[in-house]
Design a protein around this motif. Structure first.
Motif, PDB file in Angstrom:
ATOM      1  N   PHE A   1       0.800  -1.289   0.068  1.00 34.30           N
ATOM      2  CA  PHE A   1       0.102  -0.167   0.136  1.00 34.30           C
ATOM      3  C   PHE A   1       0.747   1.288  -0.092  1.00 34.30           C
ATOM      4  N   ASP A   2       2.094   1.288   0.786  1.00 30.26           N
ATOM      5  CA  ASP A   2       2.624   1.967   1.108  1.00 30.26           C
ATOM      6  C   ASP A   2       3.592   3.351  -0.145  1.00 30.26           C
ATOM      7  N   THR A   3       4.062   1.961  -1.016  1.00 29.07           N
ATOM      8  CA  THR A   3       5.022   1.812  -1.789  1.00 29.07           C
ATOM      9  C   THR A   3       4.592   1.581  -3.125  1.00 29.07           C
ATOM     10  N   PHE A   4       2.461   1.689  -3.573  1.00 29.18           N
ATOM     11  CA  PHE A   4       2.346   1.714  -4.664  1.00 29.18           C
ATOM     12  C   PHE A   4       2.689   2.776  -5.495  1.00 29.18           C
ATOM     13  N   PRO A   5       3.037   3.098  -6.752  1.00 29.22           N
ATOM     14  CA  PRO A   5       3.205   4.096  -7.439  1.00 29.22           C
ATOM     15  C   PRO A   5       1.931   4.995  -6.644  1.00 29.22           C
ATOM     16  N   GLY A   6       2.554   6.661  -7.342  1.00 28.24           N
ATOM     17  CA  GLY A   6       1.779   7.388  -6.666  1.00 28.24           C
ATOM     18  C   GLY A   6       0.597   7.395  -5.131  1.00 28.24           C
ATOM     19  N   ALA A   7       1.718   6.679  -4.441  1.00 36.91           N
ATOM     20  CA  ALA A   7       0.944   6.786  -2.888  1.00 36.91           C
ATOM     21  C   ALA A   7       1.246   7.772  -2.690  1.00 36.91           C
ATOM     22  N   THR A   8       0.531   8.674  -1.432  1.00 37.60           N
ATOM     23  CA  THR A   8       0.922  10.337  -1.175  1.00 37.60           C
ATOM     24  C   THR A   8       1.328   9.525   0.769  1.00 37.60           C
ATOM     25  N   PRO A   9       1.058  10.150   1.386  1.00 40.28           N
ATOM     26  CA  PRO A   9       1.362  10.824   2.770  1.00 40.28           C
ATOM     27  C   PRO A   9      -0.224  10.787   3.260  1.00 40.28           C
ATOM     28  N   ASN A  10      -0.993  10.855   2.255  1.00 35.43           N
ATOM     29  CA  ASN A  10      -2.630  10.882   2.938  1.00 35.43           C
ATOM     30  C   ASN A  10      -2.834   9.373   2.717  1.00 35.43           C
ATOM     31  N   PRO A  11      -3.123   8.891   3.553  1.00 34.57           N
ATOM     32  CA  PRO A  11      -3.233   7.433   2.852  1.00 34.57           C
ATOM     33  C   PRO A  11      -5.078   7.150   1.611  1.00 34.57           C
ATOM     34  N   ASN A  12      -5.566   8.366   2.413  1.00 33.34           N
ATOM     35  CA  ASN A  12      -7.038   8.115   1.920  1.00 33.34           C
ATOM     36  C   ASN A  12      -7.064   9.016   0.648  1.00 33.34           C
ATOM     37  N   LEU A  13      -5.767   9.399  -0.360  1.00 32.59           N
ATOM     38  CA  LEU A  13      -5.405   9.666  -1.368  1.00 32.59           C
ATOM     39  C   LEU A  13      -4.158   8.243  -2.283  1.00 32.59           C
ATOM     40  N   ASN A  14      -4.554   7.482  -1.598  1.00 32.45           N
ATOM     41  CA  ASN A  14      -3.439   5.926  -2.010  1.00 32.45           C
ATOM     42  C   ASN A  14      -4.235   5.900  -3.553  1.00 32.45           C
ATOM     43  N   PRO A  15      -3.871   5.467  -4.839  1.00 31.96           N
ATOM     44  CA  PRO A  15      -4.302   5.041  -5.772  1.00 31.96           C
ATOM     45  C   PRO A  15      -4.468   3.609  -5.625  1.00 31.96           C
ATOM     46  N   LEU A  16      -4.789   2.971  -4.622  1.00 35.61           N
ATOM     47  CA  LEU A  16      -5.130   1.733  -4.732  1.00 35.61           C
ATOM     48  C   LEU A  16      -5.550   1.477  -3.951  1.00 35.61           C
TER      49      LEU A  16
END
Length: 140
Positions: free
Chosen positions: A69-84
């Protein structure tokens, strides 16, 4: 005149850097989405997940490992915005296939492990099994 030339050069360099960053990010995401993943599957009792969505045991959802989750391309410090977040995946085990949506991350999972809702897990095996090995999953 020299100052204007420097500004144009700086702007041109910034534009080239922005384009190269964009073209590098797209293949990484495409490759990550296209690969076949294999790991273990367990189940958990959902609530408010890392994607900012509240779910229940009855929902067809999953959490992926925190590292994935944390290293997926496009991940940001805000997990709500994670592309996953909100991505559907196809999960197969024991000759059965289900579709679940990624809504959370699992701190106890590693690699491509999944933590499924009880309803999702029960469609692959009885809850008493507890852990399924060699589960395959893909983005759809």
């Amino acid at each position: 005149m020299f100052a204007k030339f420097t500004q144009i050069t700086a702007a041109a360099v910034a534009a080239v850097l922005a384009m190269s960053m964009t073209t590098e990010a797209a293949p990484a995401t495409s490759q990550a989405l296209a690969r076949r993943n294999v790991g273990d599957a367990t189940f958990f009792n959902p609530g408010l997940g890392a994607c900012g969505i509240f779910n229940t045991d009855a929902d067809m959802i999953t959490a992926v490992s925190s590292s994935f989750f944390d290293t997926f391309p496009g991940a940001t410090p805000n997990p709500n915005l994670n592309p996953l977040c909100g991505k559907p995946i196809s999960v197969s085990a024991n000759g059965r296939t289900i579709v679940v949506t990624i809504v959370d991350k699992c701190p106890g999972c590693v690699g491509q492990d999944l933590d499924l809702s009880p309803t999702a897990f029960s469609q692959l095996a009885d809850l008493s099994v507890g852990r399924l090995h060699g589960v395959t999953w893909n983005f759809i």
